[in-house]
Motif scaffolding. Structure first.
Motif, PDB file in Angstrom:
ATOM      1  N   MET A  77      10.047  11.218   6.048  1.00 25.31           N
ATOM      2  CA  MET A  77       9.089  10.222   5.558  1.00 25.31           C
ATOM      3  C   MET A  77       9.795   8.889   5.422  1.00 25.31           C
ATOM      4  SD  MET A  77       6.870  12.327   2.711  1.00 25.31           S
ATOM      5  CE  MET A  77       5.912  13.764   3.178  1.00 25.31           C
ATOM      6  N   THR A  78       9.072   7.802   5.593  1.00 25.83           N
ATOM      7  CA  THR A  78       9.679   6.475   5.558  1.00 25.83           C
ATOM      8  C   THR A  78       8.738   5.470   4.921  1.00 25.83           C
ATOM      9  OG1 THR A  78      10.668   4.728   6.926  1.00 25.83           O
ATOM     10  CG2 THR A  78       8.787   5.887   7.859  1.00 25.83           C
ATOM     11  N   VAL A  79       9.341   4.420   4.376  1.00 29.18           N
ATOM     12  CA  VAL A  79       8.600   3.262   3.863  1.00 29.18           C
ATOM     13  C   VAL A  79       9.000   2.074   4.714  1.00 29.18           C
ATOM     14  CG1 VAL A  79       8.234   1.716   1.907  1.00 29.18           C
ATOM     15  CG2 VAL A  79       8.477   4.176   1.520  1.00 29.18           C
ATOM     16  N   LEU A  80       8.015   1.349   5.233  1.00 27.50           N
ATOM     17  CA  LEU A  80       8.279   0.236   6.129  1.00 27.50           C
ATOM     18  C   LEU A  80       8.241  -1.094   5.376  1.00 27.50           C
ATOM     19  CD1 LEU A  80       6.067   1.223   9.207  1.00 27.50           C
ATOM     20  CD2 LEU A  80       8.503   1.673   8.858  1.00 27.50           C
ATOM     21  N   GLY A  81       9.135  -2.018   5.774  1.00 34.05           N
ATOM     22  CA  GLY A  81       9.027  -3.386   5.298  1.00 34.05           C
ATOM     23  C   GLY A  81       7.790  -4.047   5.870  1.00 34.05           C
ATOM     24  N   ASP A  82       7.350  -5.152   5.271  1.00 32.04           N
ATOM     25  CA  ASP A  82       6.108  -5.789   5.717  1.00 32.04           C
ATOM     26  C   ASP A  82       6.189  -6.259   7.172  1.00 32.04           C
ATOM     27  OD1 ASP A  82       8.015  -7.684   4.427  1.00 32.04           O
ATOM     28  OD2 ASP A  82       6.583  -9.179   5.091  1.00 32.04           O
ATOM     29  N   GLN A  83       7.318  -6.836   7.581  1.00 31.76           N
ATOM     30  CA  GLN A  83       7.473  -7.285   8.963  1.00 31.76           C
ATOM     31  C   GLN A  83       7.628  -6.105   9.916  1.00 31.76           C
ATOM     32  OE1 GLN A  83       7.184 -10.427  10.200  1.00 31.76           O
ATOM     33  NE2 GLN A  83       6.486 -10.881   8.109  1.00 31.76           N
ATOM     34  N   ALA A  84       8.296  -5.056   9.479  1.00 32.75           N
ATOM     35  CA  ALA A  84       8.444  -3.870  10.312  1.00 32.75           C
ATOM     36  C   ALA A  84       7.084  -3.241  10.594  1.00 32.75           C
ATOM     37  CB  ALA A  84       9.367  -2.865   9.627  1.00 32.75           C
ATOM     38  N   ALA A  85       6.238  -3.155   9.570  1.00 25.48           N
ATOM     39  CA  ALA A  85       4.904  -2.589   9.763  1.00 25.48           C
ATOM     40  C   ALA A  85       4.082  -3.441  10.726  1.00 25.48           C
ATOM     41  CB  ALA A  85       4.196  -2.462   8.422  1.00 25.48           C
ATOM     42  N   LEU A  86       4.214  -4.768  10.603  1.00 20.60           N
ATOM     43  CA  LEU A  86       3.473  -5.665  11.483  1.00 20.60           C
ATOM     44  C   LEU A  86       3.916  -5.510  12.943  1.00 20.60           C
ATOM     45  CD1 LEU A  86       1.410  -7.993  11.660  1.00 20.60           C
ATOM     46  CD2 LEU A  86       3.314  -9.580  11.283  1.00 20.60           C
TER      47      LEU A  86
ATOM     48  N   SER B 189       0.860  -1.186   0.000  1.00 19.85           N
ATOM     49  CA  SER B 189       0.000   0.000   0.000  1.00 19.85           C
ATOM     50  C   SER B 189       0.893   1.232   0.000  1.00 19.85           C
ATOM     51  CB  SER B 189      -0.917   0.003   1.233  1.00 19.85           C
ATOM     52  OG  SER B 189      -0.149  -0.060   2.427  1.00 19.85           O
ATOM     53  N   GLY B 190       0.274   2.359  -0.339  1.00 23.86           N
ATOM     54  CA  GLY B 190       1.013   3.606  -0.340  1.00 23.86           C
ATOM     55  C   GLY B 190       1.898   3.785  -1.552  1.00 23.86           C
ATOM     56  N   HIS B 191       2.916   4.607  -1.405  1.00 21.43           N
ATOM     57  CA  HIS B 191       3.815   4.874  -2.529  1.00 21.43           C
ATOM     58  C   HIS B 191       5.249   4.950  -2.034  1.00 21.43           C
ATOM     59  CE1 HIS B 191       4.210   9.115  -1.257  1.00 21.43           C
ATOM     60  NE2 HIS B 191       2.913   9.064  -1.005  1.00 21.43           N
ATOM     61  N   TRP B 192       6.174   4.820  -2.987  1.00 21.54           N
ATOM     62  CA  TRP B 192       7.606   4.797  -2.693  1.00 21.54           C
ATOM     63  C   TRP B 192       8.132   6.223  -2.579  1.00 21.54           C
ATOM     64  CZ3 TRP B 192      11.192   2.173  -0.582  1.00 21.54           C
ATOM     65  CH2 TRP B 192      12.536   2.323  -0.898  1.00 21.54           C
ATOM     66  N   LEU B 193       9.337   6.332  -2.104  1.00 19.87           N
ATOM     67  CA  LEU B 193       9.987   7.629  -1.975  1.00 19.87           C
ATOM     68  C   LEU B 193      10.248   8.252  -3.345  1.00 19.87           C
ATOM     69  CD1 LEU B 193      12.630   6.528   0.686  1.00 19.87           C
ATOM     70  CD2 LEU B 193      10.537   7.812   1.150  1.00 19.87           C
TER      71      LEU B 193
END
Length: 397
Positions: free
Chosen positions: A158-167, A145-149
């Protein structure tokens, strides 16, 4: 006493004209013979083209999965401690000729938490990495979801989280905030799982300028990802260590060929062998058909052959006449087969969504091989026609 007939030599143009008598006077039989050759060559073109298209499709998928991906990371020195890559490593690796794409992530001194109330020791084993803007493109990664930098957000908190980091942080959607490096960062996107770079799943990715300015990144790459030409992966792996750190190449950790690369090589070799085997069978069938057609033609034209022999034609001239007929039919059939086979390949590839691919050697060799096969197949009928006795041929006519 009647003088014997004087045998004359035929000019090449006369020989060619005689060779075209059969195709001109027996149009239906010649057309059917050429059609048989066309089908044989079309089968060769279709088999090689469809197999090559399928091969190109599989190799493209394997390349997208990472068969040509190489990682370069800091290794351990003599004291078993990590030796950082030089600041120039990323640019130096990009200068290797077969390297197509380069990207990197860099280490920071920051930690990421759900909010500013979480104890510092509860890191959830998450890391904060500086990221190049082309990271997703090189790794063929996607976002949940969302968008990249982009060029604007890489200079902002602003940051983009890995799937495990978000969890682990309890972040379910972009727009939420996390406490990163002692300040609030807005989550712009969440990565989908990526098997090529599983370390990104537990990371918070920040733009390189922002990580350098606020999070203690020193501009040195912690991991460099290379996309190399698929055929040159071993060559790049051989020189990557010395290129990244010429002074200490042994301290650079370069990934070895992956299972995908091995599968790519096996797929290419196995499909190439299959293509050659099927092409050989198709040519064999076509050659038998040509030989059968020419033998029948000799039997039907015994009277013509006997008359020419009685008028002084030599056996060699008769043989050349029938051999020219076979070669002409082979050439016409080869060109027609190339056209029909090409249409079949492009139509099938379009229906399957594959990249259409017809090997260049097949396009060139198709008509040439058909002529060669026709010549070989026509040798026996031509020799048989040359050995026909004028008396027996005229008697049976």
């Amino acid at each position: 006493m009647t003088p014997p007939l004087r045998r004359t030599r035929l000019r090449p143009t006369d020989t060619l004209r005689l060779g075209m008598i059969g195709p001109r006077t027996r149009k239906m039989r010649s057309a059917l013979s050429a059609l048989g050759i066309s089908l044989g060559i079309a089968a060769v073109i279709a088999v090689t083209g469809i197999s090559a298209s399928n091969q190109a499709h599989l190799l493209e998928r394997l390349d997208r999965l990472g068969s040509n991906l190489i990682t370069v990371a800091p290794g351990n020195g003599a004291d078993q401690k990590p030796v950082p890559l030089p600041p120039t490593a990323e640019k130096m690796l990009a200068n290797i000729a077969p390297v197509q794409q380069v990207t990197a992530t860099g280490a920071t001194k920051a930690q990421v938490y759900r909010n500013d109330l979480v104890p510092a020791q509860q890191t959830n084993s998450l890391t904060v990495l500086a990221a190049r803007l082309n990271l997703l493109d090189v790794l063929h990664a996607t976002l949940q979801s969302g968008h990249w930098l982009d060029k604007a957000s890489e200079n902002l908190p602003m940051t983009v989280l890995g799937d495990q980091a978000a969890l682990r942080l309890g972040v379910s959607a972009p727009g939420e905030r996390v406490w990163l490096g002692g300040q609030w960062f807005v989550v712009t996107g969440i990565l989908a799982p990526n098997e090529l770079a599983p370390e990104l799943g537990t990371a918070a990715l920040v733009g390189w300028p922002e990580a350098t300015a606020r999070l203690g990144a020193d501009g040195t790459a912690a991991m460099v990802y290379l996309r190399a030409h698929p055929e040159r992966v071993p060559d790049v792996q051989t020189v990557a260590g010395a290129t990244a750190d010429p002074a200490n190449p042994s301290t650079v950790a370069v990934s070895r060929p992956s299972d995908l690369y091995t599968a790519r090589a096996e797929t290419k070799n196995s499909l190439t062998g299959l293509v050659l085997a099927l092409a050989a069978v198709a040519l064999l069938v076509g050659g038998v058909g040509i030989a059968n057609t020419m033998v029948v033609g000799v039997m039907e034209r015994r009277g013509e052959v006997g008359l020419r022999r009685a008028l002084g034609a030599r056996g060699g001239q008769i043989a050349v006449q029938f051999l020219i007929e076979a070669v002409l039919m082979g050439f016409i059939g080869g060109v027609g087969g190339l056209f029909v086979g090409g249409l079949a390949v492009y139509g099938y590839a379009l229906a399957q969504g594959w990249p259409a691919s017809i090997p260049l050697y097949t396009v060139i060799a198709g008509p040439l091989v058909s002529v060669l096969v026709a010549a070989v197949a026509g040798i026996y009928p031509a020799l048989r026609a040359a050995r026909v006795s004028p008396t027996d041929a005229l008697r049976s006519a």
